[in-house]
Design a protein around this motif. Sequence first.
Motif, PDB file in Angstrom:
ATOM      1  N   VAL A  26      -8.905  -2.354  15.435  1.00  0.00           N
ATOM      2  CA  VAL A  26      -9.051  -0.934  15.749  1.00  0.00           C
ATOM      3  C   VAL A  26     -10.079  -0.739  16.858  1.00  0.00           C
ATOM      4  CG1 VAL A  26      -9.676   1.346  14.873  1.00  0.00           C
ATOM      5  CG2 VAL A  26      -8.325  -0.198  13.449  1.00  0.00           C
ATOM      6  N   TYR A  27     -11.320  -1.148  16.605  1.00  0.00           N
ATOM      7  CA  TYR A  27     -12.385  -0.746  17.530  1.00  0.00           C
ATOM      8  C   TYR A  27     -12.451  -1.623  18.780  1.00  0.00           C
ATOM      9  CZ  TYR A  27     -13.437   2.439  13.891  1.00  0.00           C
ATOM     10  OH  TYR A  27     -13.310   3.450  12.981  1.00  0.00           O
ATOM     11  N   HIS A 302      -1.611  15.597  13.680  1.00  0.00           N
ATOM     12  CA  HIS A 302      -1.804  14.261  14.235  1.00  0.00           C
ATOM     13  C   HIS A 302      -0.476  13.513  14.294  1.00  0.00           C
ATOM     14  CE1 HIS A 302      -1.758  11.737  10.607  1.00  0.00           C
ATOM     15  NE2 HIS A 302      -1.882  10.699  11.404  1.00  0.00           N
ATOM     16  N   LYS A 306       1.353  12.203  18.139  1.00  0.00           N
ATOM     17  CA  LYS A 306       1.710  10.823  18.463  1.00  0.00           C
ATOM     18  C   LYS A 306       3.188  10.547  18.238  1.00  0.00           C
ATOM     19  CE  LYS A 306      -0.010   8.910  14.090  1.00  0.00           C
ATOM     20  NZ  LYS A 306      -1.130   8.254  13.417  1.00  0.00           N
ATOM     21  N   LEU A 361     -12.093  13.875   8.713  1.00  0.00           N
ATOM     22  CA  LEU A 361     -12.570  12.730   7.932  1.00  0.00           C
ATOM     23  C   LEU A 361     -13.989  12.984   7.451  1.00  0.00           C
ATOM     24  CD1 LEU A 361     -11.499   9.399   9.657  1.00  0.00           C
ATOM     25  CD2 LEU A 361     -11.095  10.122   7.324  1.00  0.00           C
ATOM     26  N   LEU A 365     -14.881  13.616   3.468  1.00  0.00           N
ATOM     27  CA  LEU A 365     -15.661  12.647   2.699  1.00  0.00           C
ATOM     28  C   LEU A 365     -16.986  13.262   2.254  1.00  0.00           C
ATOM     29  CD1 LEU A 365     -14.827   9.522   4.797  1.00  0.00           C
ATOM     30  CD2 LEU A 365     -14.158   9.951   2.448  1.00  0.00           C
TER      31      LEU A 365
ATOM     32  N   ILE B 119     -19.068   2.572   6.442  1.00  0.00           N
ATOM     33  CA  ILE B 119     -17.978   1.631   6.676  1.00  0.00           C
ATOM     34  C   ILE B 119     -16.638   2.203   6.230  1.00  0.00           C
ATOM     35  CG2 ILE B 119     -17.037  -0.579   5.864  1.00  0.00           C
ATOM     36  CD1 ILE B 119     -19.763  -1.744   6.194  1.00  0.00           C
ATOM     37  N   PHE B 120     -16.616   2.916   5.095  1.00  0.00           N
ATOM     38  CA  PHE B 120     -15.350   3.396   4.562  1.00  0.00           C
ATOM     39  C   PHE B 120     -14.635   4.363   5.522  1.00  0.00           C
ATOM     40  CE2 PHE B 120     -13.116   6.310   1.441  1.00  0.00           C
ATOM     41  CZ  PHE B 120     -12.016   5.492   1.318  1.00  0.00           C
ATOM     42  N   PRO B 121     -15.311   5.421   6.008  1.00  0.00           N
ATOM     43  CA  PRO B 121     -14.609   6.279   6.980  1.00  0.00           C
ATOM     44  C   PRO B 121     -14.217   5.541   8.255  1.00  0.00           C
ATOM     45  CG  PRO B 121     -16.876   7.041   6.632  1.00  0.00           C
ATOM     46  CD  PRO B 121     -16.611   5.996   5.618  1.00  0.00           C
ATOM     47  N   LEU B 122     -15.042   4.572   8.665  1.00  0.00           N
ATOM     48  CA  LEU B 122     -14.671   3.803   9.859  1.00  0.00           C
ATOM     49  C   LEU B 122     -13.386   3.019   9.610  1.00  0.00           C
ATOM     50  CD1 LEU B 122     -18.104   2.448  11.168  1.00  0.00           C
ATOM     51  CD2 LEU B 122     -16.592   4.112  12.256  1.00  0.00           C
ATOM     52  N   MET B 123     -13.214   2.519   8.380  1.00  0.00           N
ATOM     53  CA  MET B 123     -11.967   1.828   8.043  1.00  0.00           C
ATOM     54  C   MET B 123     -10.803   2.816   8.029  1.00  0.00           C
ATOM     55  SD  MET B 123     -13.240  -0.663   4.948  1.00  0.00           S
ATOM     56  CE  MET B 123     -11.738  -1.628   4.750  1.00  0.00           C
ATOM     57  N   LEU B 124     -11.043   4.004   7.425  1.00  0.00           N
ATOM     58  CA  LEU B 124      -9.972   4.998   7.301  1.00  0.00           C
ATOM     59  C   LEU B 124      -9.451   5.462   8.653  1.00  0.00           C
ATOM     60  CD1 LEU B 124     -10.823   7.507   4.450  1.00  0.00           C
ATOM     61  CD2 LEU B 124      -9.278   5.556   4.467  1.00  0.00           C
ATOM     62  N   PHE B 125     -10.324   5.550   9.626  1.00  0.00           N
ATOM     63  CA  PHE B 125      -9.927   6.041  10.947  1.00  0.00           C
ATOM     64  C   PHE B 125      -8.732   5.242  11.475  1.00  0.00           C
ATOM     65  CE2 PHE B 125     -10.706   6.297  15.660  1.00  0.00           C
ATOM     66  CZ  PHE B 125     -10.337   7.626  15.780  1.00  0.00           C
ATOM     67  N   GLY B 126      -8.663   3.954  11.099  1.00  0.00           N
ATOM     68  CA  GLY B 126      -7.593   3.088  11.574  1.00  0.00           C
ATOM     69  C   GLY B 126      -6.195   3.546  11.200  1.00  0.00           C
ATOM     70  N   MET B 127      -6.066   4.413  10.175  1.00  0.00           N
ATOM     71  CA  MET B 127      -4.709   4.818   9.806  1.00  0.00           C
ATOM     72  C   MET B 127      -4.265   6.073  10.538  1.00  0.00           C
ATOM     73  SD  MET B 127      -5.129   6.134   5.920  1.00  0.00           S
ATOM     74  CE  MET B 127      -5.101   7.834   5.442  1.00  0.00           C
ATOM     75  N   PHE B 128      -5.165   6.702  11.282  1.00  0.00           N
ATOM     76  CA  PHE B 128      -4.799   7.923  11.993  1.00  0.00           C
ATOM     77  C   PHE B 128      -4.586   7.707  13.487  1.00  0.00           C
ATOM     78  CE2 PHE B 128      -7.149   9.587   8.284  1.00  0.00           C
ATOM     79  CZ  PHE B 128      -6.151  10.387   7.768  1.00  0.00           C
ATOM     80  N   ILE B 129      -5.092   6.612  14.028  1.00  0.00           N
ATOM     81  CA  ILE B 129      -5.023   6.450  15.484  1.00  0.00           C
ATOM     82  C   ILE B 129      -3.563   6.357  15.936  1.00  0.00           C
ATOM     83  CG2 ILE B 129      -7.253   5.310  15.753  1.00  0.00           C
ATOM     84  CD1 ILE B 129      -5.733   2.640  15.876  1.00  0.00           C
ATOM     85  N   TYR B 174      -3.020  -2.946   9.853  1.00  0.00           N
ATOM     86  CA  TYR B 174      -3.011  -1.485   9.950  1.00  0.00           C
ATOM     87  C   TYR B 174      -2.608  -0.818   8.636  1.00  0.00           C
ATOM     88  CZ  TYR B 174      -3.892  -2.276  14.819  1.00  0.00           C
ATOM     89  OH  TYR B 174      -4.477  -2.695  15.991  1.00  0.00           O
ATOM     90  N   LEU B 176      -4.237  -1.787   5.888  1.00  0.00           N
ATOM     91  CA  LEU B 176      -5.457  -1.864   5.079  1.00  0.00           C
ATOM     92  C   LEU B 176      -6.114  -0.510   4.796  1.00  0.00           C
ATOM     93  CD1 LEU B 176      -7.205  -5.103   6.433  1.00  0.00           C
ATOM     94  CD2 LEU B 176      -6.175  -4.736   4.187  1.00  0.00           C
ATOM     95  N   PRO B 177      -6.241   0.395   5.780  1.00  0.00           N
ATOM     96  CA  PRO B 177      -6.931   1.664   5.475  1.00  0.00           C
ATOM     97  C   PRO B 177      -6.278   2.420   4.324  1.00  0.00           C
ATOM     98  CG  PRO B 177      -6.652   1.415   7.847  1.00  0.00           C
ATOM     99  CD  PRO B 177      -5.903   0.290   7.211  1.00  0.00           C
ATOM    100  N   ILE B 298      -5.842  12.319   2.095  1.00  0.00           N
ATOM    101  CA  ILE B 298      -7.188  11.945   1.690  1.00  0.00           C
ATOM    102  C   ILE B 298      -7.610  12.429   0.315  1.00  0.00           C
ATOM    103  CG2 ILE B 298      -9.605  11.882   2.292  1.00  0.00           C
ATOM    104  CD1 ILE B 298      -8.970  11.385   4.924  1.00  0.00           C
TER     105      ILE B 298
END
Lengths: 372, 300
Positions: A26-27, A302, A306, A361, A365, B119-129, B174, B176-177, B298
């Motif tokens: 991702v990053y 979203h 996309k 997000l 949260l 870390i958790f929200p950073l992981m979650l972001f991966g499912m929206f990109i 992808y 994983l989130p 969510i």
Amino acid sequence: MGRGKRDRIVAILMLLPSIILLAIFVYYFIGSNVLTSLTDSNVVQRLSQQPANYVGMQNYESLFTGTLNGRFRIDIINTIFFTVLFIAACLSIGLLLAVLLDQKIKGEAIFRTIFLFPMALSFVVTGVIWKWLFNPSNGINVLPTFIGLPPIDFDWFISQERWFEFNWQDFPVIVSIVIAAIIFAVGVYFLYKQRTPTAYYIIGFALLMSVWILLGGAASLNGLARQETHGFNLALFALVVAATWQMSGYTMAMYLAGLRGIPEELREAARVDGAGELGVYRYVVMPMLAPITLSAIIILGHISLKIFDLVFVMGGGDNLFIDMPGINMYFTTFRGQEFGVGAAIATIMLVMVATVIIPYLVSSLRTEEVNS
Amino acid sequence: MTAVSTSAPVSPSHAARNRRLVTLLIYIVLILFALFYLLPVFLVLITSFKSTENVSLSRMWELPSTVSLQSFEVAFNELRSGLLNSVALVIPGTLFSSFLGSINGYVLSKWRFPGANIIFPLMLFGMFIPYQSILIPLAEFLRSVCVVPGTGGAACEMTLFGNLLGLILTHVVYGLPITTLIFRNYYMEVPDEMLEAGAIDGAGFFGLYRHIVLPISLPGFVVVIIWQFTQIWNEFLFSVTIAQNSPTVTVALQNLSGSQIVQWNVQMAAAFLAAIPTLLVYVLLGRYFIRGLLAGSIKG
């Protein structure tokens, strides 16, 4: 908790592979894509193993102002109109169906199953089927004739009609006015709701922005040398119908879950207070569904920003009347081999989605933490 | 509540008739919508059961005069390799991402550590990109990983690009989130006391997972497996870009529908075949499917 420190380290170690994978996929990839978007990377360099040249923001500039990149500007306009219509359609149909199903209806489970089944399909399947239904001479256009009405006269996704035509050079001004109006409306809403100083700041900002627009600030953002006409392509209606057919059941499910979460005592209390059935909805149910509406707007938004598969199947990349950034990126990159430009389109898509998703997000949260 | 009814009281029989009228209206609206949702299904069924000589666009809405399985036969032959590739993709893709999601959810819900909230929200972001935004580096990365070294002069015989291996890896990562999110929320409901009791008995990280968490995870696994199965089966963008040599069912279907020479009854039959697996799962396990669906928003 009395669990050992050693186990705590084991726990973190077990999470680590996933963290590393997502960090890279991702990053790191996003960063790498942004870097590519700042170069002129293309097929010639790839084949000759030459490094690409750094060109700064040139790819972005040419997408918004280059004479050859009109396609991207069509995509932006299409995305805006499609997103608004798609969200409006899904929300209204979803809410209507959820409220109707909430009336203790016989056969509710059957209706629910029917309304939601398209969610289990691929957008590719949806596209293949609706492509035939939209066939102008024999598809759904002829359905009204079965009950004696005249056929529908519309070409759906191959229609070339356009409404609300405007010059792209005016686009920055139009967008600024819309944004200022929205900010102003939000400010007035807050003022009406709770009279906090924040409301005055928001209204003040909107007024400041209006002054900036009036003084020509927004107009100066235009970089396009020549006039370029855009507008709402009616062909998008076909995408809206097909996408709504697929996704409105999702909104219905969200609303239905929300309706089921409202305790019957609350409604009963309102009835005791003298509210009629409509009053119960107006004063008890609707306010409690507001957060669901917000979630639904963000999730649907979203998705529409996309959207790819459905347009690919219906338009095949050649039909610019329903073109979208996702399609443009694919063809620019993997057919045209213009990696720099493709990466720039992808980055713009990411920014659009991130502005919608990140606040969602964070807030979602945060409320969870407060609740737990 | 200000909406006090001021109108004259209506007689009970009158009210009952009104209510019946409203109910009737509700049913009419629901049935009209049901027809709208079922219309494409109707078209697919009447078209795919027509024989080739019976198919013409002008008679699109006519029922088949005789039931023929011809179009399914042709469609199945066209889709066969796509279906097989999708099966070979969806099984490992679903199992790996579900298992990893279960471990991640267990850690994030029961072994809170400093930084987990970031870390958790950073992981979650991966499912929206939008996956376009990682597609170019992803393709490059998969090309750079050599699986089978080349013989003779060739540098590499097979990389992760262009085949199912890379596609499986992509779907696992992808996925994983969402799998982590669903399992985390699921395990949040498990009382900590249950784990405390196990910990007192001397169980460690794996012991607690194996003997306490895993045995009650079945509903969670059903939701996640259904979700991942549906997502991977229906996915198109990754398949069409990074696995051209092993087209999945969605790519095969798109190729079929984009080609001018394929009869449209065959296309309808092919769409039907491609949809059957996920439709079956939906019809048989709809309750769990909806749970996965709502987890994607969510809060659920």
